[in-house]
Design an enzyme around this catalytic site. Structure first.
Site, mmCIF file in Angstrom:
data_model
loop_
_atom_site.group_PDB
_atom_site.id
_atom_site.type_symbol
_atom_site.label_atom_id
_atom_site.label_comp_id
_atom_site.label_asym_id
_atom_site.label_seq_id
_atom_site.Cartn_x
_atom_site.Cartn_y
_atom_site.Cartn_z
ATOM 1 N N ARG A 106 -12.140 -4.150 -4.084
ATOM 2 C CA ARG A 106 -12.398 -4.846 -3.516
ATOM 3 C C ARG A 106 -11.436 -4.366 -1.964
ATOM 4 N NH1 ARG A 106 -11.696 -11.507 -3.784
ATOM 5 N NH2 ARG A 106 -13.560 -11.157 -4.652
ATOM 6 N N HIS A 133 -20.582 -9.170 -0.981
ATOM 7 C CA HIS A 133 -20.410 -9.809 -1.885
ATOM 8 C C HIS A 133 -21.391 -9.755 -2.723
ATOM 9 C CE1 HIS A 133 -17.304 -10.772 -4.599
ATOM 10 N NE2 HIS A 133 -17.068 -11.603 -4.301
ATOM 11 N N CYS A 266 -18.970 -20.121 -3.742
ATOM 12 C CA CYS A 266 -18.270 -18.827 -4.258
ATOM 13 C C CYS A 266 -16.865 -19.513 -5.031
ATOM 14 C CB CYS A 266 -18.720 -17.651 -3.918
ATOM 15 S SG CYS A 266 -17.227 -17.529 -2.076
HETATM 16 N N1 CP Z 1 -15.756 -15.371 -5.915
HETATM 17 C C1 CP Z 1 -15.057 -14.789 -5.856
HETATM 18 O O1 CP Z 1 -15.132 -13.676 -5.491
HETATM 19 O O2 CP Z 1 -14.017 -15.445 -5.959
HETATM 20 P P1 CP Z 1 -12.393 -13.872 -5.630
HETATM 21 O O3 CP Z 1 -11.694 -13.984 -4.535
HETATM 22 O O4 CP Z 1 -11.563 -15.588 -7.270
HETATM 23 O O5 CP Z 1 -12.618 -13.042 -7.222
HETATM 24 N N1 NVA Z 2 -15.938 -15.022 2.126
HETATM 25 C C1 NVA Z 2 -14.869 -14.879 1.500
HETATM 26 C C2 NVA Z 2 -15.458 -15.053 -0.024
HETATM 27 C C3 NVA Z 2 -14.353 -14.800 -0.803
HETATM 28 C C4 NVA Z 2 -14.840 -15.003 -2.281
HETATM 29 C C5 NVA Z 2 -13.837 -14.325 2.058
HETATM 30 O O1 NVA Z 2 -14.548 -12.473 2.141
HETATM 31 O O2 NVA Z 2 -12.569 -14.197 2.325
#
Ligand code: CP
Ligand code: NVA
Length: 318
Positions: A106, A133, A266
């Site tokens: 990430r 994602h 999400c």
């Molecule tokens: N939806 C999602 O990726 O959640 P987190 O940021 O908690 O991993």
């Molecule tokens: N668009 C959001 C998604 C989090 C899961 C972000 O990147 O922060």
């Protein structure tokens, strides 16, 4: 026979022709608990997950999913490892590949995960970048396929043209669902990802359409999806929120969807900003099923990328 030479998952279209099979086996992992308890395709393998940003769902669902598959999860938060000021992404990739069988990452800029994949000799999974994602999109389409048929209304996206929308568009296009997105002016999706999704749509007979009007996007839809207006890494752009006037998903907006629509997010949600309690807590909301499905979808992806032989065997047995 579908392609077996997929090595990394950086955006969901990397899975292309295999995507629907991967979703089907994710649903099997979820429903056939007795079977997968005896099935350890990641036995003897270690999967490391690097986090430059916080995470609840991704972190926990990967750790538990890897354990269920017989593998060993290692969570490596940025403060625990040398990556960043002391060590480059490329050296980190070279070193971690000597210990691990798969790396999830990430990061902020998408180029970081591309660089990691370039220098890694083991599969790399994007666990969220500023542009994509894919693990979220796999869980999203798994959830949609469990609950909606493509002829039960299109997917409507209302909000920012962000990383989650990018992979949702690609995933919808690859799996038979039309998608209409409503984003404010200047907040639309990345043009090159949109073109990729539309090319994919041509191939699979699906349509991706954009509008500035949330009501137009939601009218007749079977799925209403939103995400935060300000993503991680954009905190300095807090003024951006002003552009989203009229883009909140509330009961007035969802009254334009099919009565049996499902609401998706999400998570984490900023209640009162992009969505009201009346929608996210309504019987139409499937946000917690969606969060659960992160684990099953990632288990299928991990099996597919790390032990393709086992994935094919499992596929042919059931
Ligand atoms: N939806 C999602 O990726 O959640 P987190 O940021 O908690 O991993
Ligand atoms: N668009 C959001 C998604 C989090 C899961 C972000 O990147 O922060």
């Amino acid at each position: 026979m579908k392609s077996v030479d997929v090595r990394n998952l950086l955006s969901i279209d990397d899975l292309e022709d295999n995507f629907v099979d991967i979703l089907d086996w994710a649903i099997r992992y979820k429903n056939e608990t007795d079977y997968h308890l005896d099935f350890s395709p990641l036995s003897g393998m270690a999967v490391g997950s690097i986090y430059e940003k916080p995470s609840t769902r991704t972190r926990v669902s990967f750790e538990v999913g890897i354990t269920k598959l017989g593998g060993q999860p290692l969570t490596l938060s940025k403060n625990d490892i040398q990556l960043g000021s002391s060590e480059s992404v490329s050296d980190t990739a070279e070193v971690l590949s000597r210990y691990l069988d798969c790396i999830t990452y990430r990061c902020f800029g998408h180029e970081s995960v591309t660089e990691l994949a370039k220098h890694s000799s083991v599969p790399v999974i994007n666990a969220l970048s500023d542009l994509h994602h894919p693990c979220q999109a796999a869980a999203d389409l798994m959830t949609i396929r469990e609950k909606r048929k493509p002829d039960q209304g299109h997917i409507a996206w209302v909000g920012d043209g962000n990383n989650v929308l990018h992979d949702l568009m690609l995933a919808a296009a690859m799996s038979g669902y039309d998608l209409v997105y409503a984003t404010p002016e200047g907040m639309g999706p990345d043009q090159s990802v949109l073109e990729r999704a539309r090319r994919m749509g041509k191939k699979y007979g699906t349509k991706i359409t954009g509008t500035r009007d949330p009501i137009k996007a939601v009218s007749g839809s079977g799925v209403v999806y939103t995400d935060v207006f300000i993503s991680m890494g954009e905190e300095h752009l807090s003024d951006k929120i002003k552009s989203f006037d009229g883009f909140q998903v509330n009961s007035t907006l969802t009254s334009h969807a099919r009565p049996d629509y499902i609401f998706m997010h999400c998570l984490p949600a900023h209640r009162g900003d992009e969505v009201t309690d009346s929608v996210i807590d309504s019987p139409n909301s499937v946000v917690f099923d969606q969060a659960e499905n992160r684990m099953w979808a990632q288990m299928s992806i991990l099996t597919f990328l790390c032990n393709h032989q086992a994935w094919m065997t499992y596929r042919d047995l059931v």
